[in-house]
Design a protein around this motif. Structure first.
Motif, short mmCIF file in Angstrom:
data_model
loop_
_atom_site.label_atom_id
_atom_site.label_comp_id
_atom_site.label_asym_id
_atom_site.label_seq_id
_atom_site.Cartn_x
_atom_site.Cartn_y
_atom_site.Cartn_z
N LYS A 21 0.83 -1.18 0.00
CA LYS A 21 0.00 0.00 0.00
C LYS A 21 0.88 1.24 0.00
N THR A 56 1.20 4.15 1.21
CA THR A 56 0.91 5.12 2.25
C THR A 56 2.11 6.06 2.41
N SER A 73 -6.26 6.80 -0.88
CA SER A 73 -7.19 7.82 -0.41
C SER A 73 -8.61 7.53 -0.88
N THR A 130 -8.52 5.67 3.24
CA THR A 130 -7.45 6.17 4.11
C THR A 130 -6.81 7.38 3.43
N GLN A 157 -4.50 10.16 2.23
CA GLN A 157 -3.05 10.35 2.15
C GLN A 157 -2.68 11.69 1.53
#
Length: 408
Positions: A163, A165, A232, A236, A238
């Motif tokens: 991922k 991130t 995103s 989540t 970012q």
């Protein structure tokens, strides 16, 4: 009872154990599915981009060959090509969010194959079947090799998925393999730039190596930006991290400088050479950057790595054969002006006029054989030494002038 509690405990632990065992195959199948999605998006993007560029080229050629006073951006064909180009680039951009960088980078060979096929389909010259096969045998072999190489790349490509991130990207950014790779790349880039700017070493390999080094950083940042946008979208966020905007600025800057060096290369060399050499160098640099930054080949066995390298080599050979078969443009050779011919400047300085064409014909130039004309119009021959500009053994006709005396 201790013995009675054991079966219940085993029954409670059985689903957990089954679930733990089934996680790995599910993850593998999901990762292969992501590889397939990314590869299909990249192939679709390169194919659509190739069609778009050919549409825009067709629009320019059609306007140049007609008396249409409109500009190219006022035609529907050019705008259709632009929309398809944006769609294709979005497809390539999205593919980096799903598949590893080392898998997506070599798939740009699809655009070369598509351009070759479009050129063969829409060719305007008429060929007999034997001449057609003889003329395009290298293109057919190159397309076949590129397809085989693409199949090997997709089948044996790296299967690492992480991922994107902000934390993971920052960790990769400060890792010692990537820092060492960046140090070597900066030193090589500065040396190449010094020879290119200061020593005037305008070799195609030097220019395309500069493009490849910049392109390796471009694809690294593209994958980071696309991956953080995908995370995103999945929930989540970012986009509030500073590393996202750092990668975005680096992506735009390296892409702009990469386009600048490509434009300089296109002014000096043929597009076929730029396509083949640029594809090989850029793909090699991108795979190296993906292997050091994202650790694409971490955990892969030797067989998969060797088959992936074989697929790259086959794709390289296919692109080289396709571009090798393209026709080289014939440069335009303008006519030499009369004042640039040897001795003409001295003739004008002495006040001697050049005899014009007295036949009233529409032929180019006035230096013709006037033996059939009356003697009164026959000009005198200049007593000057001529330089031959034609082939050896072929004598050029003498210059003839009409001398004006003071009595006249």
């Amino acid at each position: 009872m201790e013995g009675g509690s054991s079966p219940s405990l085993q029954l409670q632990q059985l689903p957990l154990a089954t679930a733990a065992v089934s996680v790995q195959p599910h993850t593998d199948s999901f990762s292969y599915k992501e590889n397939l999605i990314g590869a299909l998006l990249a192939i679709f993007g390169h194919l659509v981009s190739s069609i778009a560029l050919n549409l825009q080229k067709y629009s320019h050629i059609r306007l140049a060959g007609s008396k249409d006073p409109r500009a190219y951006f006022r035609t529907k064909t050019w705008w259709s090509g632009l929309l398809l180009l944006v769609l294709g680039e979005l497809g390539v951009f999205s593919s980096y969010a799903f598949a590893p960088l080392s898998l997506i980078a070599p798939l740009s060979a699809v655009s070369v194959v598509a351009s070759a096929i479009i050129g063969i389909i829409f060719i305007k010259e008429k060929w007999k079947p034997k001449e057609f096969l003889r003329r395009y045998v290298l293109s057919f072999v190159g397309c076949g090799l590129a397809v085989v190489g693409t199949y090997l790349l997709v089948t044996f490509g790296p299967n690492s998925h992480e991922k994107m991130t902000a934390e993971n990207i920052t960790r990769h950014l400060v890792s010692w393999p990537f820092l060492l790779y960046m140090l070597v790349e900066i030193i090589v880039f500065c040396l190449l730039l010094y020879f290119y700017k200061e020593r005037n070493a305008n070799y195609i390999v030097i220019i395309l190596l500069l493009v490849a080094l910049l392109g390796s950083m471009t694809v690294v940042t593209v994958k980071a930006v696309a991956g953080m946008m995908l995370v995103s979208i999945q929930g989540t966020l970012q986009l509030d991290s500073p590393i996202f905007y750092i990668m975005l600025v680096c992506m735009v800057a390296t892409a702009v400088y990469q386009a600048t060096f490509l434009a300089q290369a296109s002014q000096l060399y043929d597009s076929a050479q730029i396509s083949s050499i640029g594809y090989i160098l850029s793909t090699t640099a991108a795979i190296s950057a993906g292997a050091t930054f994202y650790l694409d080949f971490m955990g892969e066995d030797v067989l998969h790595i060797c088959m992936f390298a074989l697929g790259c080599l086959i794709a390289f050979l296919g692109v080289f054969l396709i571009t090798r078969n393209r026709k080289k443009p014939v440069p335009f050779e303008p006519y030499i002006s009369m004042d640039a011919m040897p001795g003409m400047q001295n003739m004008h300085d002495k006040g001697i006029a050049v005899q014009p064409d007295l036949k009233a014909s529409f032929s180019y130039g006035a230096l013709e054989n006037n033996d059939s004309m009356p003697e009164i119009y026959t000009p005198a021959t200049l007593p000057i030494v001529q330089e031959q500009h034609g082939s050896k053994g072929v004598s050029a006709p003498p210059y003839r002038v009409l001398e004006h005396s003071k009595k006249e």
